[in-house]
Design an enzyme around this catalytic site. Structure first.
Site, PDB file in Angstrom:
ATOM      1  N   ARG A 262       0.841  -1.196   0.000  1.00  0.00           N
ATOM      2  CA  ARG A 262       0.000   0.000   0.000  1.00  0.00           C
ATOM      3  C   ARG A 262       0.877   1.246   0.000  1.00  0.00           C
ATOM      4  O   ARG A 262       1.869   1.321   0.718  1.00  0.00           O
ATOM      5  CB  ARG A 262      -0.923   0.021   1.223  1.00  0.00           C
ATOM      6  N   ARG A 277       2.463   1.106  10.356  1.00  0.00           N
ATOM      7  CA  ARG A 277       1.921   1.479   9.046  1.00  0.00           C
ATOM      8  C   ARG A 277       3.053   1.409   8.022  1.00  0.00           C
ATOM      9  O   ARG A 277       3.912   2.278   7.967  1.00  0.00           O
ATOM     10  CB  ARG A 277       1.336   2.893   9.115  1.00  0.00           C
ATOM     11  N   GLU A 349      -6.548  -0.615  15.630  1.00  0.00           N
ATOM     12  CA  GLU A 349      -7.148  -1.564  14.692  1.00  0.00           C
ATOM     13  C   GLU A 349      -6.165  -2.659  14.295  1.00  0.00           C
ATOM     14  O   GLU A 349      -5.010  -2.389  13.966  1.00  0.00           O
ATOM     15  CB  GLU A 349      -7.614  -0.828  13.440  1.00  0.00           C
ATOM     16  N   SER A 352     -10.325  -5.593  10.132  1.00  0.00           N
ATOM     17  CA  SER A 352     -11.631  -5.104   9.690  1.00  0.00           C
ATOM     18  C   SER A 352     -12.319  -6.246   8.968  1.00  0.00           C
ATOM     19  O   SER A 352     -11.727  -6.855   8.072  1.00  0.00           O
ATOM     20  CB  SER A 352     -11.493  -3.907   8.748  1.00  0.00           C
ATOM     21  N   ARG A 391       0.952  -6.161  12.704  1.00  0.00           N
ATOM     22  CA  ARG A 391       0.291  -5.514  13.847  1.00  0.00           C
ATOM     23  C   ARG A 391       0.106  -6.501  15.002  1.00  0.00           C
ATOM     24  O   ARG A 391       0.159  -6.111  16.169  1.00  0.00           O
ATOM     25  CB  ARG A 391      -1.040  -4.908  13.412  1.00  0.00           C
TER      26      ARG A 391
END
Length: 430
Positions: A262, A277, A349, A352, A391
């Site tokens: 990403r 990130r 987070e 999801s 994560r």
């Protein structure tokens, strides 16, 4: 992608869904373009009928020696041919514009999604586990002495720039063990089928799972047109693109462990330290393909699959339902799992899980044939992280840190690490 027929039939409901997302009405513009497109198609059909009649009459005029009528009809045929070409080209251009417009509008929220503007109005559903009480100030993952020898941002920056990391030694072994634990749990306990897929995909696949056209800047494209997947949701979901499945084949439940890429466009200044990130990371993804009447129950099931991993790892977490203003583009409803990070003293987070309804299936033309007969219907698609490996590594390291700089590892990981139970303060598995 949205169903133009549904918008025609109930534009008010469509605009109300957009309003709940905090967006302006779109049906007037959509329907105006659609009406003009349909008018041109109808006009082209009329012109085609005129051309066909004139073509038949040309021969009759020639046979009876009516040269004037022959020339008039021949000119009319030529005129209608040009008119048909023009109208067809205009209708095709409007069809492409309409498709692009419908592809850029987000999915409509499910009726039970709470209305809200942003993440502050998300609703907590439940919590599991109690955050540990430390008798020292807990550190963020990159500052823990046991972690420092195995988490090298300086070398990664030399190789690739910011938002990359080199993992080695004990840290990468724990990272690999986490991915293996996730896969084994999903396969053995949850009945998902392990799948290995490419990380380079064609543009159609990115359109199919709504990364394109709206979010091109969030992904990487190669010079020959391939795209690097932001998650294996893209490949797993697109395995049914263009298919008509039998209802008894559903649900299809898949999991894959892949590299993900990403660009993190728009995230400047966010989580710039550590590996929370990154541009390149690993994720164990879950994807389900279901019938419309089972997709909401499947959403809850997938959420439990992700929660089970955190519970195995003894990581405190909370489950929230995203409000209308915080949902992702393609989701009808989303559950976020947030894991406790003591170094940040907050939940962050880690997964999801979203149900997309037929939003992606329309883009992919993925359908199923009902067991009771009738026309093929669009499948429903769901996707979720089960979990983001990096994560999860952060959460394991921060929650297991000790006052002497070592890290105690969850019991569930011990078999994957040859019976090792912790990382010493100098970065060794022991």
């Amino acid at each position: 992608m949205h169903d133009i027929r549904a918008i025609r039939e109930n534009p008010a409901a469509f605009d109300e869904g957009l309003r709940r997302r905090g967006l302006s009405p779109a049906s007037p513009e959509i329907l105006a373009l659609d009406a003009d497109r349909r008018a041109k198609i109808a006009a082209a059909e009329t012109a085609t009928a005129d051309q066909n009649r004139a073509s038949k009459d040309v021969g009759a005029a020639k046979a009876r020696g009516d040269d004037a009528e022959f020339e008039r009809l021949r000119a009319l045929v030529s005129e209608k041919k040009a008119e048909i070409a023009r109208l067809t080209a205009e209708a095709d251009a409007q069809d492409a514009a309409l498709r692009d417009m419908l592809m850029r509008i987000p999915n409509l929220p499910h009726a039970d999604v709470p209305e809200g503007r942003d993440e502050e109005e998300n609703v907590e559903l439940r919590r599991w586990g109690t955050p540990r009480t430390f008798d020292f100030k807990p550190l963020e993952h990159f500052d823990i002495p046991a972690v420092k020898p195995g988490m090298d941002f300086e070398t990664a920056a030399k190789l690739s720039g910011s938002r990359f990391v080199v993992l080695k030694g004990a840290v990468i072994r724990v990272h690999r063990a986490l991915a293996q634990l996730m896969l084994d749990t999903h396969i053995t306990d949850h009945g998902l089928t392990e799948t290995w897929t490419p990380v380079l995909v064609k543009e159609d696949a990115m359109y199919g799972t709504n990364q394109l056209p709206k979010f091109a800047e969030d992904s990487y494209q190669t010079t020959n047109g391939w795209w690097l997947v932001p998650t294996s949701e893209v490949t797993l979901t697109n395995t049914v693109a263009g298919d008509i499945l039998e209802e008894n084949q559903l649900p299809i439940r898949m999991t894959a462990h892949t590299q993900c890429f990403r660009s993190e466009a728009g995230s400047a200044g966010k989580d710039t330290t550590g590996m929370l990130r990154q541009h390149q990371f690993e994720k164990v993804e879950m994807v389900s393909i279901t019938t419309p009447d089972t997709s909401m129950a499947e959403h809850d099931r997938m959420t439990r699959c992700a929660e089970a991993i955190l519970e195995k790892l003894e990581l405190p977490y909370r489950t929230i339902v995203l409000c209308t203003g915080d949902m992702g583009f393609g989701a009808q409803k989303t559950h976020d799992l947030e894991v406790w990070l003591p170094g940040q003293n907050r939940y962050r987070e880690i997964s999801s899980v979203s149900v997309c309804g037929d939003f992606q299936a329309r883009r992919m033309n993925a359908r199923f044939r009902p067991a009771g007969g009738g026309k093929p219907e669009f499948v429903h698609t769901l996707n979720g992280s089960g979990l983001a490996v990096g994560r999860t590594l952060i959460a394991v390291l921060e929650n297991g840190q000790q006052a002497d700089g070592s890290v105690t590892l969850p019991v569930a990981l011990h078999p994957y690490l040859g019976g090792k139970t912790h990382i010493t303060a100098d970065g060794q598995l022991a």
